[in-house]
Scaffold this motif. Structure first.
Motif, short mmCIF file in Angstrom:
data_model
loop_
_atom_site.label_atom_id
_atom_site.label_comp_id
_atom_site.label_asym_id
_atom_site.label_seq_id
_atom_site.Cartn_x
_atom_site.Cartn_y
_atom_site.Cartn_z
N ALA A 219 29.69 43.60 23.31
CA ALA A 219 29.89 42.77 24.50
C ALA A 219 31.13 41.89 24.33
CB ALA A 219 28.65 41.92 24.75
N LEU B 225 34.33 43.85 24.92
CA LEU B 225 34.58 44.07 26.35
C LEU B 225 35.12 42.80 27.01
CD1 LEU B 225 31.38 46.10 27.24
CD2 LEU B 225 33.73 46.98 27.25
N PRO C 187 26.36 48.78 22.18
CA PRO C 187 26.79 47.52 22.77
C PRO C 187 25.69 46.82 23.57
CG PRO C 187 27.60 49.35 24.08
CD PRO C 187 27.01 49.94 22.83
N CYS D 104 25.13 45.77 26.47
CA CYS D 104 25.41 45.83 27.90
C CYS D 104 24.11 45.74 28.69
CB CYS D 104 26.14 47.12 28.25
SG CYS D 104 27.68 47.34 27.37
N VAL E 160 25.16 39.64 29.24
CA VAL E 160 24.82 40.96 29.79
C VAL E 160 25.06 40.99 31.29
CG1 VAL E 160 22.91 42.54 30.28
CG2 VAL E 160 23.19 41.61 27.98
N ILE F 174 28.80 41.22 32.06
CA ILE F 174 29.34 42.57 31.84
C ILE F 174 28.90 43.51 32.95
CG2 ILE F 174 29.18 44.59 30.32
CD1 ILE F 174 29.21 42.60 27.97
N GLU F 175 27.65 43.41 33.35
CA GLU F 175 27.18 44.25 34.45
C GLU F 175 27.98 43.98 35.72
OE1 GLU F 175 23.05 43.26 34.56
OE2 GLU F 175 22.45 44.88 33.21
N SER G 136 31.92 45.24 35.02
CA SER G 136 32.19 46.51 34.34
C SER G 136 33.27 47.33 35.04
CB SER G 136 30.91 47.33 34.21
OG SER G 136 30.36 47.61 35.48
N THR H 11 19.27 47.06 22.01
CA THR H 11 20.13 47.08 23.19
C THR H 11 19.85 48.38 23.95
OG1 THR H 11 21.95 48.12 21.96
CG2 THR H 11 21.92 45.70 22.08
N GLY I 180 22.20 50.57 29.62
CA GLY I 180 23.33 49.68 29.86
C GLY I 180 24.65 50.36 29.54
N SER I 181 24.66 51.17 28.48
CA SER I 181 25.88 51.92 28.14
C SER I 181 26.17 52.98 29.20
CB SER I 181 25.71 52.58 26.76
OG SER I 181 25.82 51.62 25.73
N LEU J 41 27.69 51.22 32.17
CA LEU J 41 29.08 50.85 31.88
C LEU J 41 29.99 52.06 32.00
CD1 LEU J 41 31.28 48.91 30.80
CD2 LEU J 41 30.57 49.58 28.48
#
Length: 316
Positions: A141, A144, A162, A164, A235, A238-239, A242, A260, A264-265, A268
């Motif tokens: 994270a 990013l 990650p 994410c 998180v 990032i969401e 992205s 994690t 989420g990956s 992304l």
């Protein structure tokens, strides 16, 4: 494509060798220095430089929550250096040998600024070389967010498991998550967030789990209220952002990761604006990909090494 963890044992990071002999085995020079950040905290920084070759690129490493750059992450850094990259890392505030309340992150932006200040200084030593970010878990994270603050600077990003998305299997029970937002405002340093032991659910091979817990600088307490809140907010950021990720991107994640969330990956990967992006979800693998059996470690890091080599040659 051997990862240096092949020489470690459950009792010793460097196996049967002394540290200097271990570095020499992999053709690496190790340097450890303390620096002072803008908030007056002393932080531990580390460098791994190839000995008998000019570096082909630079890799800046961001470690995860509760860890530091001097233990298992160091083995990965030595691996990168043995492949011809100059490698640099910093122990985040409250982690490893750096000052600050143990594993308390009051502000993720301050951690990002610490990384950028150190990484920018080291990039000046390699102005003509492509520079990459590598991050594990929370460090993914951070990598990013560093890129989002410095678009156009980085030749590529490699993120390993990650953060994410936080797995529903690892999150605290829903009443605690709701109360977290309120309580963290008043007692942010209180270490009471109920979660599973990270090492126990991260490393598939038992001997590597034992080596992990022998790290003298590893945090063993419960997550602090303020840190847990910062992780959730990170998180969400990032969401939300992205689609702003534009750098070449390699995402590696274990399918059975319960720390994690692999979803989420996937999100992304689907939403990142990068025209050059690769997602690897490895069947049956856990959160810590270094914690897998040797054939899995070779597969994962062989792909990472090959990706870095290709992208370094494209930008050199």
């Amino acid at each position: 494509m051997v990862h240096p963890c092949i020489d470690a044992t459950e009792d010793n990071l460097f196996g049967s060798l002394e540290p200097e002999a271990f570095y020499a085995r992999y053709g690496v020079t190790y340097i450890e220095e303390m620096v002072q950040n803008a908030r007056g905290l002393r932080q531990c920084t580390r460098s791994w430089i190839p000995v008998d070759q000019n570096p082909k690129g630079v890799v800046m490493v961001c470690h995860g929550y509760g860890a530091d750059s001097g233990w298992l992450v160091q083995l990965t850094s030595i691996g990168f250096a043995s492949q011809g990259f100059a490698v640099y890392a910093i122990d985040h505030q409250g982690h490893g040998k750096s000052e600050g309340l143990k594993c308390y992150i009051p502000d993720i932006k301050a951690v990002i600024d610490d990384c950028i200040e150190f990484f920018d200084a080291k990039r000046q030593n390699h102005k003509d070389l492509p520079a990459f970010l590598y991050g594990e878990s929370l460090g993914g994270a951070l990598a990013l967010l560093i890129h989002l603050k410095q678009p156009g600077i980085w030749a590529g990003i490699v993120i390993n498991g990650p953060m994410c998305g936080i797995s529903v299997k690892f999150k605290p029970p829903w009443p605690a998550e709701i109360l977290l937002h309120l309580i963290a405002r008043f007692i942010p340093t209180w270490p009471i967030v109920p979660t599973k032991d990270i090492a126990a659910v991260s490393f598939k091979e038992p001997w590597k789990r034992k080596l992990c817990v022998k790290n003298p600088h590893r945090y063993t307490g419960k997550p602090r209220m303020g840190t847990a809140l910062v992780c959730i907010q990170t998180v969400k950021e990032i969401e939300a952002r992205s689609s702003e990720v534009t750098a070449p991107l390699l995402i590696v994640h274990g399918e059975l990761d319960v720390v994690t969330d692999p979803e989420g990956s996937r999100r992304l990967y689907e939403t990142a604006a990068s025209s050059d992006k690769t997602l690897r979800i490895y069947p049956g693998m856990w959160h810590q990909l270094i914690g897998e059996p040797p054939e899995n470690v070779d597969k994962v890091f062989g792909e990472i090494y090959a990706w870095l080599d290709t992208h370094a040659s494209q930008t050199s």
